[in-house]
Design a protein around this motif. Structure first.
Motif, short mmCIF file in Angstrom:
data_model
loop_
_atom_site.label_atom_id
_atom_site.label_comp_id
_atom_site.label_asym_id
_atom_site.label_seq_id
_atom_site.Cartn_x
_atom_site.Cartn_y
_atom_site.Cartn_z
N UNK A 18 44.73 131.61 85.45
CA UNK A 18 44.71 131.54 86.90
C UNK A 18 45.36 130.27 87.42
N UNK A 19 44.93 129.14 86.86
CA UNK A 19 45.46 127.85 87.29
C UNK A 19 45.32 126.85 86.15
N UNK A 20 46.09 125.77 86.28
CA UNK A 20 46.04 124.66 85.33
C UNK A 20 45.64 123.42 86.13
N UNK A 21 44.49 122.85 85.81
CA UNK A 21 44.03 121.67 86.52
C UNK A 21 44.37 120.44 85.67
N UNK A 22 45.07 119.50 86.28
CA UNK A 22 45.56 118.32 85.57
C UNK A 22 44.91 117.06 86.14
N UNK A 23 44.86 116.03 85.30
CA UNK A 23 44.35 114.74 85.75
C UNK A 23 45.44 113.70 85.54
N UNK A 24 45.74 112.95 86.58
CA UNK A 24 46.75 111.92 86.49
C UNK A 24 46.15 110.58 86.08
N UNK A 25 46.96 109.80 85.36
CA UNK A 25 46.59 108.42 85.00
C UNK A 25 45.24 108.33 84.31
N UNK A 26 45.01 109.19 83.32
CA UNK A 26 43.73 109.18 82.61
C UNK A 26 43.74 108.26 81.41
N UNK A 27 44.86 107.59 81.17
CA UNK A 27 44.95 106.55 80.16
C UNK A 27 45.49 105.30 80.86
N UNK A 28 44.80 104.19 80.69
CA UNK A 28 45.22 102.97 81.39
C UNK A 28 46.62 102.54 80.99
N UNK A 29 46.96 102.71 79.70
CA UNK A 29 48.29 102.25 79.27
C UNK A 29 49.40 103.07 79.90
N UNK A 30 49.13 104.35 80.20
CA UNK A 30 50.14 105.17 80.88
C UNK A 30 50.29 104.75 82.34
N UNK A 31 49.17 104.50 83.00
CA UNK A 31 49.25 104.03 84.39
C UNK A 31 50.06 102.74 84.47
N UNK A 32 49.82 101.84 83.52
CA UNK A 32 50.52 100.54 83.54
C UNK A 32 52.01 100.69 83.28
N UNK A 73 49.74 116.19 76.36
CA UNK A 73 48.32 116.17 76.70
C UNK A 73 47.54 117.18 75.87
N UNK A 74 46.32 116.82 75.54
CA UNK A 74 45.40 117.79 74.97
C UNK A 74 44.97 118.75 76.08
N UNK A 75 45.04 120.05 75.78
CA UNK A 75 44.68 121.08 76.77
C UNK A 75 43.40 121.77 76.34
N UNK A 76 42.64 122.23 77.32
CA UNK A 76 41.35 122.87 77.07
C UNK A 76 41.32 124.22 77.78
N UNK A 77 41.00 125.27 77.04
CA UNK A 77 40.91 126.62 77.59
C UNK A 77 39.46 126.94 77.95
N UNK A 80 34.36 130.57 80.49
CA UNK A 80 33.35 131.12 81.40
C UNK A 80 33.40 130.36 82.72
N UNK A 81 32.91 131.00 83.77
CA UNK A 81 32.99 130.44 85.12
C UNK A 81 32.16 129.16 85.22
N UNK A 82 32.76 128.13 85.83
CA UNK A 82 32.09 126.86 86.00
C UNK A 82 32.17 126.42 87.46
N UNK A 83 31.01 126.24 88.09
CA UNK A 83 30.93 125.70 89.44
C UNK A 83 29.84 124.64 89.45
N UNK A 84 30.21 123.39 89.79
CA UNK A 84 29.25 122.28 89.76
C UNK A 84 28.46 122.31 88.45
N UNK A 185 39.92 131.65 81.52
CA UNK A 185 41.37 131.67 81.40
C UNK A 185 42.06 130.47 82.01
N UNK A 186 41.34 129.72 82.86
CA UNK A 186 41.92 128.49 83.40
C UNK A 186 42.09 127.46 82.28
N UNK A 187 43.02 126.54 82.49
CA UNK A 187 43.30 125.48 81.52
C UNK A 187 43.14 124.13 82.19
N UNK A 188 42.53 123.19 81.48
CA UNK A 188 42.44 121.80 81.94
C UNK A 188 43.33 120.94 81.05
#
Length: 221
Positions: A18-32, A73-77, A80-84, A185-188
């Motif tokens: 459905x969608x791929x949710x990504x996180x930016x700057x999750x490693x300090x060395x990459x942000x730098x 990036x390591x990806x996670x499949x 099951x449905x996750x809300x809060x 089916x979503x990926x993080x």
């Protein structure tokens, strides 16, 4: 060919991305390395399903739009449905772990950032997220001790460990689920270590979760 989740035994999954949710700057060395401030909370963005392609197949890049950078990036499949969701719910929901490329139109992203505009055109274009086949989480073990490596034309360009994530995988997914319901089916995508850089047509690429899975591909040209 439309993207379909797969496992390393070549078994296709019946889950639909459905969608791929990504996180930016999750490693300090990459942000730098990009002269970006280190965020105090997860920086989230979404790639649509149309961004996904099979990593093991040669893929195209929109080189006519400027420099295209790899971010491994390591990806996670999610299964099951996750809300809060609680950490226990998140742990039970993870059915696959793989590796992916968050391809980025870096020149375009820099131009958009300079104007205070969103990044979607630079991050979410068609083919912007090559994803490998997945392995079961049991084959990975500790998600916070995985070596993530990328080589271009035989030269190691990225080689970092998930231990250095600013936001660890399970709490990160809990956080995501407070804002976006994650469907089966979503990926993080969990962020990239330092060493990002450009790829070009004709490059030969190897990506690894060292000791877990390895995939080879190439950039069409």
């Amino acid at each position: 060919m439309a993207y379909q989740h797969r496992f390393v035994n070549d078994q296709a999954s019946d889950l639909t991305l459905g969608k791929i949710v990504c996180v930016g700057r999750n490693y300090a060395d990459h942000a730098k390395e990009l002269n970006n401030p280190i965020p105090t909370e997860p920086m989230l963005f979404i790639k649509p399903a149309t961004a996904a392609v099979e990593l093991e197949r040669p893929f195209s890049i929109p080189a006519e739009l400027g420099s295209v950078h790899f971010e491994t990036e390591m990806s996670v499949l999610i299964g099951s449905k996750l809300t809060s969701a609680s950490e226990d719910q998140v742990k039970k929901s993870i059915i696959g772990v793989g590796v992916g490329l968050d391809l980025t139109l870096r020149d375009l992203q820099d131009a958009l950032k300079s104007k205070g505009h969103p990044w979607e055109k630079a991050k979410s274009f068609d083919g912007a997220c090559p994803l490998s086949a997945f392995v079961s989480p049991e084959k990975v073990g500790d998600l916070q001790d995985v070596q993530i490596r990328l080589s271009v034309n035989g030269e190691i360009r990225q080689d970092g460990n998930s231990a250095y994530m600013l936001n660890k995988v399970i709490p990160l997914i809990c956080y995501i689920s407070q804002f976006f319901t994650l469907e089966p089916g979503d990926v993080v995508m969990t962020g990239t270590p330092a060493g990002v850089g450009p790829i070009h047509q004709g490059d030969q690429i190897q990506v690894e979760l060292v000791g877990v899975l390895s995939a080879q591909t190439s950039v069409l040209g």
